[in-house]
Design a protein around this motif. Structure first.
Motif, mmCIF file in Angstrom:
data_model
loop_
_atom_site.group_PDB
_atom_site.id
_atom_site.type_symbol
_atom_site.label_atom_id
_atom_site.label_comp_id
_atom_site.label_asym_id
_atom_site.label_seq_id
_atom_site.Cartn_x
_atom_site.Cartn_y
_atom_site.Cartn_z
ATOM 1 N N GLY A 215 -14.529 0.335 18.678
ATOM 2 C CA GLY A 215 -14.314 -0.858 19.487
ATOM 3 C C GLY A 215 -14.486 -2.166 18.739
ATOM 4 N N ALA A 216 -15.104 -2.121 17.578
ATOM 5 C CA ALA A 216 -15.279 -3.344 16.783
ATOM 6 C C ALA A 216 -13.915 -3.820 16.294
ATOM 7 N N LYS A 217 -13.685 -5.121 16.366
ATOM 8 C CA LYS A 217 -12.385 -5.667 15.995
ATOM 9 C C LYS A 217 -12.316 -5.969 14.500
ATOM 10 N N PHE A 218 -11.110 -5.876 13.980
ATOM 11 C CA PHE A 218 -10.895 -6.256 12.591
ATOM 12 C C PHE A 218 -10.993 -7.780 12.475
ATOM 13 N N PRO A 219 -11.520 -8.275 11.359
ATOM 14 C CA PRO A 219 -11.665 -9.732 11.205
ATOM 15 C C PRO A 219 -10.309 -10.417 11.089
ATOM 16 N N HIS A 220 -10.300 -11.698 11.327
ATOM 17 C CA HIS A 220 -9.072 -12.476 11.289
ATOM 18 C C HIS A 220 -8.388 -12.383 9.920
ATOM 19 N N GLY A 221 -9.174 -12.329 8.861
ATOM 20 C CA GLY A 221 -8.607 -12.307 7.508
ATOM 21 C C GLY A 221 -8.342 -10.919 6.954
ATOM 22 N N PHE A 222 -8.351 -9.888 7.817
ATOM 23 C CA PHE A 222 -8.201 -8.515 7.333
ATOM 24 C C PHE A 222 -6.900 -8.315 6.565
ATOM 25 N N MET A 223 -5.775 -8.698 7.151
ATOM 26 C CA MET A 223 -4.487 -8.454 6.508
ATOM 27 C C MET A 223 -4.378 -9.200 5.177
ATOM 28 N N LYS A 224 -4.893 -10.402 5.129
ATOM 29 C CA LYS A 224 -4.835 -11.186 3.900
ATOM 30 C C LYS A 224 -5.613 -10.506 2.780
ATOM 31 N N GLN A 225 -6.789 -10.005 3.118
ATOM 32 C CA GLN A 225 -7.626 -9.373 2.098
ATOM 33 C C GLN A 225 -7.102 -8.000 1.700
ATOM 34 N N VAL A 226 -6.565 -7.264 2.662
ATOM 35 C CA VAL A 226 -6.082 -5.926 2.352
ATOM 36 C C VAL A 226 -4.840 -5.998 1.452
ATOM 37 N N LYS A 227 -4.080 -7.073 1.576
ATOM 38 C CA LYS A 227 -2.932 -7.258 0.688
ATOM 39 C C LYS A 227 -3.380 -7.447 -0.758
ATOM 40 N N VAL A 228 -4.527 -8.091 -0.950
ATOM 41 C CA VAL A 228 -5.071 -8.245 -2.301
ATOM 42 C C VAL A 228 -5.454 -6.869 -2.862
ATOM 43 N N ILE A 229 -6.039 -6.030 -2.021
ATOM 44 C CA ILE A 229 -6.416 -4.678 -2.450
ATOM 45 C C ILE A 229 -5.185 -3.918 -2.925
ATOM 46 N N TYR A 230 -4.113 -3.948 -2.147
ATOM 47 C CA TYR A 230 -2.909 -3.202 -2.509
ATOM 48 C C TYR A 230 -2.243 -3.772 -3.758
ATOM 49 N N LYS A 231 -2.224 -5.094 -3.885
ATOM 50 C CA LYS A 231 -1.634 -5.682 -5.081
ATOM 51 C C LYS A 231 -2.397 -5.240 -6.329
ATOM 52 N N ARG A 232 -3.700 -5.182 -6.217
ATOM 53 C CA ARG A 232 -4.501 -4.785 -7.375
ATOM 54 C C ARG A 232 -4.383 -3.287 -7.659
ATOM 55 N N LEU A 233 -4.295 -2.472 -6.618
ATOM 56 C CA LEU A 233 -4.106 -1.032 -6.843
ATOM 57 C C LEU A 233 -2.773 -0.776 -7.530
ATOM 58 N N PHE A 234 -1.758 -1.560 -7.190
ATOM 59 C CA PHE A 234 -0.467 -1.413 -7.845
ATOM 60 C C PHE A 234 -0.598 -1.591 -9.354
ATOM 61 N N ARG A 235 -1.463 -2.476 -9.781
ATOM 62 C CA ARG A 235 -1.600 -2.758 -11.206
ATOM 63 C C ARG A 235 -2.173 -1.569 -11.973
ATOM 64 N N VAL A 236 -2.931 -0.723 -11.290
ATOM 65 C CA VAL A 236 -3.400 0.518 -11.922
ATOM 66 C C VAL A 236 -2.196 1.400 -12.239
ATOM 67 N N TYR A 237 -1.299 1.543 -11.263
ATOM 68 C CA TYR A 237 -0.081 2.322 -11.501
ATOM 69 C C TYR A 237 0.761 1.682 -12.605
ATOM 70 N N GLY A 238 0.875 0.351 -12.583
ATOM 71 C CA GLY A 238 1.670 -0.332 -13.587
ATOM 72 C C GLY A 238 1.170 -0.043 -14.995
ATOM 73 N N HIS A 239 -0.133 -0.088 -15.175
ATOM 74 C CA HIS A 239 -0.706 0.186 -16.498
ATOM 75 C C HIS A 239 -0.495 1.649 -16.888
ATOM 76 N N ILE A 240 -0.702 2.554 -15.963
ATOM 77 C CA ILE A 240 -0.547 3.978 -16.270
ATOM 78 C C ILE A 240 0.885 4.290 -16.675
ATOM 79 N N TYR A 241 1.855 3.814 -15.922
ATOM 80 C CA TYR A 241 3.252 4.098 -16.245
ATOM 81 C C TYR A 241 3.666 3.497 -17.590
ATOM 82 N N HIS A 242 3.264 2.279 -17.868
ATOM 83 C CA HIS A 242 3.709 1.619 -19.092
ATOM 84 C C HIS A 242 2.953 2.079 -20.337
#
Length: 299
Positions: A215-242
């Protein structure tokens, strides 16, 4: 290669309770506390700007040498078996996330029969969008951690292409977390990825960002912060592939890597979690996933 039938147990414990020692209890999310290292919202929160170092990127290891993939269950089972030794402690799902996890598990199983992996990322009817993104974030964090753990011994400060964190010659990443590193800081790939996975794990373990109580609500900035997480996780893949794709191929794991990355890409595209410009280091491979012609065809 992982056996599909025997590997289904991984999804019975979706969210990272793989590798748990018998008789040892673990907390629901493996940590907690304040949103350490997140920094203020806005441009400074994002940090890690891209530095253009040359006009031409190194794309010899962008996956074009082998774009085949495997079933999702088999792929993730492979990384569980081979990457657990050096990965970060996996994150477990909260009780409130279990329902969404069951849906993920069911759709993953469907890929064993040749089902479309793109269907696994779509928001199921009746599910809350933020809850769906949250539970998948736990999954993708654990996957990135396991995959990197498999090749981490090949990623050292002494390896020429790992002396700085990069994804090809065009993209160099600088670390900034708003706390210990308040300014963009150049560092080696292994140090950068260690800090990245530690930071992302702290975000996931923060009950103020990823609510634990029903029942606890997600904070107002959840989507903004989670996008940072995904962008940074992508960079792990980028380094591994290259940089480490030859190592991946030597393990016979290139098809498994492609499957996991494809799943990741389908998800971030479905919910617009990463900007196209940030996907540029692996754009050619991503275009293949969507059967598109190269974004910048050679002249």
């Amino acid at each position: 290669m992982g056996d599909c039938d025997s590997s289904l147990g991984w999804f019975e414990n979706m969210g990272g309770i793989l590798g748990k020692k018998k008789g040892k209890k673990e907390s629901v999310l493996g940590g907690g506390g304040p949103n350490k290292g997140a920094g203020p919202e806005g441009k400074k929160t994002d940090g890690m700007p891209i530095k253009i170092t040359s006009p031409d990127g190194d794309t010899k290891n962008d996956g074009k040498n082998d774009s085949k993939d495997t079933g999702a269950v088999s792929a993730y089972a492979f990384w569980e078996k081979n990457g657990r030794g050096t990965m970060k402690k996996p994150k477990k799902l909260t009780k409130r996330q279990m329902h969404a996890a069951e849906t993920i598990k069911a759709t993953m199983k469907a890929t064993l029969g040749g089902g479309d992996l793109r269907e696994t990322v779509k928001l199921p009817s009746g599910e809350d969008k933020k809850e769906w993104i949250a539970v998948n974030t736990v999954h993708f964090y654990n996957a990135a951690s396991m995959i990197y753990g498999t090749i981490s011994e090949d990623c050292t400060d002494h390896k020429e292409d790992c002396k700085v964190m990069s994804a090809g010659k065009k993209h160099e990443y600088l670390w900034q977390d708003g706390v210990q590193y308040k300014k963009p800081t150049k560092m080696s790939a292994p140090e950068y990825i260690d800090k990245l996975l530690t930071w992302a794990g702290e975000q996931i373990a923060d009950p103020l960002l990823f609510p634990v109580e029903p029942g606890a609500k997600f904070p107002h900035g959840f989507m903004k912060q989670v996008k940072v997480i995904y962008k940074r996780l992508f960079r792990v893949y980028g380094h591994i592939y290259h940089v480490h794709f030859d190592k991946i191929k030597s393990l016979g794991a290139n098809a498994h890597l492609n499957t996991c990355f494809k799943h990741f890409v389908y998800f971030i595209k479905e919910f617009n979690l990463v900007k196209d410009q940030d996907l540029e280091p692996l754009q050619k491979l991503i275009d293949k996933f969507f059967n598109k012609k190269p974004s910048n065809p050679a002249k």
